[in-house]
Scaffold this motif. Structure first.
Motif, mmCIF file in Angstrom:
data_model
loop_
_atom_site.group_PDB
_atom_site.id
_atom_site.type_symbol
_atom_site.label_atom_id
_atom_site.label_comp_id
_atom_site.label_asym_id
_atom_site.label_seq_id
_atom_site.Cartn_x
_atom_site.Cartn_y
_atom_site.Cartn_z
ATOM 1 N N ASN A 95 -1.653 -1.035 -4.419
ATOM 2 C CA ASN A 95 -2.718 -0.538 -3.859
ATOM 3 C C ASN A 95 -2.429 1.000 -3.324
ATOM 4 O OD1 ASN A 95 -4.807 -2.963 -3.394
ATOM 5 N ND2 ASN A 95 -2.841 -3.451 -2.249
ATOM 6 N N LEU A 116 -7.766 0.585 2.831
ATOM 7 C CA LEU A 116 -6.815 0.137 3.870
ATOM 8 C C LEU A 116 -7.129 -0.036 5.065
ATOM 9 C CD1 LEU A 116 -3.971 -0.773 4.274
ATOM 10 C CD2 LEU A 116 -3.515 1.771 4.513
ATOM 11 N N TRP A 154 0.768 -1.145 -0.110
ATOM 12 C CA TRP A 154 -0.166 -0.021 0.030
ATOM 13 C C TRP A 154 0.899 1.229 0.029
ATOM 14 C CZ3 TRP A 154 -5.359 -0.137 0.187
ATOM 15 C CH2 TRP A 154 -6.204 -1.578 0.423
#
Length: 228
Positions: free
Chosen positions: A122, A218, A92
């Protein structure tokens, strides 16, 4: 003169509150780490916030790159993965956009998101500010605000000068718990509000998506592994 210690009567020695606890043979089973995620952030606030989630069976490696350009953050993420001994189950990148820099920032923001997605990362981006995610715990807004608005509003809700105190280590370290314990704050509502915002702007170029925060994605991932 030191305070004297009260003697224990012989007859009191057998009472429960004077007995030493016996060692227990009860063993608490540990849950092995079966998932590792990497979270690369722009600042201390984000790093400490995500590290505060009480996850179980998941290892969170959060790294603060201290305000690099967005594209540099993506490039640094690549290098971190290359040299790491960990096999990540998810990567992420977390950053926001400072609209004060204008067209230069717009290009960096858009290109970084596209590059990150291309690499399979991500991207939990926010526009204009990561603090939008905190604000959505309390209220919904679909108006375009600069970060100063969120700093002022969060300062009122937390009872501090957010510019001076909100970025300090001690405050950031407790921010997850502060939000979870405040009766006026709701992470569940923040997720719903953030999803609603994203659906309204998702077809626009990234830099025009304002307000938006994909931090909710997230957070939902971390919540799947919370200690219950």
């Amino acid at each position: 003169m030191p305070k004297s210690t009260k003697a224990i009567k012989v007859t009191d020695k057998a009472k429960a509150w004077n007995k030493k606890a016996k060692s227990s043979n009860y063993k608490i089973d540990t849950i092995p780490v079966n998932k590792i995620i990497l979270i690369v952030c722009e600042g201390q606030t984000e790093k400490l916030y995500f590290e505060s989630f009480p996850v179980l069976g998941m290892k969170v490696e959060a790294i603060d790159l201290r305000g690099q350009s967005k594209l540099k953050l993506i490039e640094s993420t690549q290098k971190i993965i290359e040299i790491s001994d960990s096999e990540y189950d998810g990567v992420w990148c977390v950053f926001d956009m400072d609209v004060k820099r204008g067209a230069e920032e717009f290009s960096d923001f858009d290109n970084s998101i596209e590059k990150g997605i291309e690499l399979g990362y991500n991207i939990a981006y926010s526009n204009d500010s990561f603090e939008l995610w905190f604000y959505l715990h309390f209220e919904y807004t679909d108006a375009e605000h600069l970060r100063g608005f969120y700093y002022d509003e969060l300062g009122k809700k937390f009872g501090i000068n957010y510019v001076r105190e909100g970025k300090k280590y001690a405050f950031c370290l407790q921010l997850y718990n502060t939000l979870m314990e405040d009766e006026n704050s709701s992470q569940e509502k923040a997720i719903d509000r953030a999803e609603k915002l994203f659906k309204k702007v998702k077809d626009l170029p990234f830099h025009q998506q304002n307000p938006v925060t994909k931090v909710f994605e997230l957070v939902k991932e971390l919540n799947k592994n919370l200690r219950r």
